[in-house]
Design an enzyme around this catalytic site. Sequence first.
Site, short mmCIF file in Angstrom:
data_model
loop_
_atom_site.label_atom_id
_atom_site.label_comp_id
_atom_site.label_asym_id
_atom_site.label_seq_id
_atom_site.Cartn_x
_atom_site.Cartn_y
_atom_site.Cartn_z
N ARG A 204 2.38 0.73 1.24
CA ARG A 204 2.35 1.72 0.17
C ARG A 204 2.23 3.14 0.71
O ARG A 204 2.34 4.10 -0.06
CB ARG A 204 1.21 1.41 -0.80
CG ARG A 204 1.42 0.09 -1.51
CD ARG A 204 0.37 -0.16 -2.56
NE ARG A 204 -0.91 -0.51 -1.99
CZ ARG A 204 -1.98 -0.82 -2.73
NH1 ARG A 204 -1.89 -0.78 -4.04
NH2 ARG A 204 -3.11 -1.15 -2.15
N GLU B 73 -4.14 4.31 -0.18
CA GLU B 73 -3.62 4.21 1.18
C GLU B 73 -2.79 5.43 1.58
O GLU B 73 -2.86 5.88 2.73
CB GLU B 73 -2.78 2.94 1.33
CG GLU B 73 -3.59 1.67 1.32
CD GLU B 73 -3.93 1.16 -0.07
OE1 GLU B 73 -4.60 0.12 -0.18
OE2 GLU B 73 -3.51 1.81 -1.06
N LYS C 135 -19.52 -8.01 -12.63
CA LYS C 135 -18.78 -8.82 -11.69
C LYS C 135 -19.64 -10.02 -11.29
O LYS C 135 -20.80 -9.87 -10.94
CB LYS C 135 -18.41 -8.00 -10.46
CG LYS C 135 -17.36 -8.63 -9.56
CD LYS C 135 -16.86 -7.66 -8.52
CE LYS C 135 -15.74 -8.30 -7.69
NZ LYS C 135 -15.20 -7.38 -6.68
#
Length: 643
Positions: free
Chosen positions: A410, A382, A293
């Site tokens: 969600r 979540e 990254k």
Amino acid sequence: MPTEHNDKASILSSINSPEDVRRLSVEQLPQLCADIRDFLISTLSRNPGHFASSMGSVELTVALHYVFNTPYDRIVWDVGHQAYPHKLLTGRREAFASGNRRMGGISGFPNPAESEYDTFSAGHASNSISAALGMAMASRLQNDTPRRNVVAVIGDASISGGLAFEGINNAANTPNNLLIILNDNDMSIDENVGSLNSYLAQLTTSQGYNNFRFKAYRTLRDLNIVNDRRKGAIMRFNNSLKSLLMRSQNIFEGLNIRYFGPFDGNDVGTIVRVLNDIKDMEGPRILHLRSIKGKGYAPAETNPAAWHAPGRFDIATGRREEDCTPDDGRMKYQDVFGHTLLELARRDPHIVAITAAMASGTSVAIMQREMPDRVFDVGISEGHAVTFAGGLAKDGMRPFVAIYSSFLQRAYDHIIHDVALQNLPVTFCIDRAGLVGEDGPTHHGAFDIAYLRTVPNMCIASPRDEHWLRRLMCMAAENNHGPLAIRYPRGKGRMAGGWECPLSPAPFGRGERLRDGSEACVLSLGPIAADATKAIDELEAHGHSIAHYDMVFAKPLDETLLQEVAEKNVPVITVEDGIASGGLGTAVAEWLSDHGYRRHVRRVGLPDTFVTQGTPAQLAALCGTDADGIRNAIEETINAVQQ
């Protein structure tokens, strides 16, 4: 450090579509990757966006468009933070440079309305595998000729989400040729957590084994031994061979999904070779790539979390603008939340905190540093976060669940079934409520009031300033009223140096009259009270008399205040930073009607549409929720009633 991008000297300047990429030789691809990185660094230093993820995905993106016949072949991106190189290669280079994430410009995420190369909306995590599997099945059912390849690109953080595993499970048991690419960089926004991340870090397959298998596959294919009829036996042989050579079987092949890797995700030649080797295979496959990254820009490689979305920065020094901005004494709402949570946790050992891969984004990290055993980062999960909180609350703990408004959507079923139904004392700390700005419609916190207000036992509050946030959290810590949602916006509050106040609880279910008036009543919820105050000040300077009430709670409503408002017999204007349909204004109109009052109600809030990207100020003006819009709504309502 890289220098400013010179577009005239780059291969990238000649790329207007993936067809141009496919005309290049393999030997030219590393230079194209370098050009893309230079372009991203130069552009994003001035017009900020998601930096580190896209820097790490450059080679993968180039290889995908080089090997596959896009847009006929489908690439489905997960989340979309990693898709900037994809936008540059698909005819949007100039649009990206001039208007990425700006109002009227292109979206910061894949958007099918923007380009045929963007196959599916991707603002949230973990949906790529399910969506791509649907596309693969649609192609099979419609007998697309030639064969349409479908590729899902998912990160190592996103694959921990429950939806991703549901998609993998279905893919393993459905006839399809889906290719899943796991772009593994050991990071989400913060460091990844959970056993799956540890598993991926340990999962290795030797280069010798991969070379052996590729050669074996080509031989079997040339001899017409590899076909659908024999696929099951060959798959079992492959798994047995790998178990023998590697002394273990990985989780994906345990599901009968062929696994390849891990390979270097920042070596474009290797990725092209592997994709060509496996693209025509039958059945679902997973290609595991290990990437870095922030690849290609040293500050981002060193601190990828800080460079997820760094804002403007100086290319030569790596200094971010936010690091150089003078401190004006105001604190972000999320930091007020984080510090207050720690204070409350010091008082009460039953308080715990839960976040879903956003410890820094929600400032739960403030408590985590001092009390790591009482802070739980569950990853991009979540739904699990909410049910986990329900279990904690059921057995005596006081969980505070910090999740962004649009991400909490969600977990809706879990909120209803696993918390509200049992009336458990879980506090939902809803960050990024309202218009969040340049991330656009996938991230605006527009719907939380409306989607929570209909849930029995649920209470909803929003502070107008930092002091009220602290008081509401203190009330929540002592709360015996079941589930409670406290919503607050992105960004800084309004109190320069004055965010601290005594931790005394706010009165439950009570609002506050801020000023009296005789021509109209304005009822606001949350920090938008400041804009309403500004609007009322301007109107009163021109002789109007406007009452203003901070409702504090959208549910339960303060009926004492509403009774006072109703008896004034003047028009009512409700003001909120959520969708007007089903929000505070709807609740007030329902209460007035249910109690026999016929009053003119004007609802000021977000429209019944998905709001585009732009700065928060631009979007508030667009939606009529800034001070000017509120003033106009009040004035129009007064004039309409007087006529």
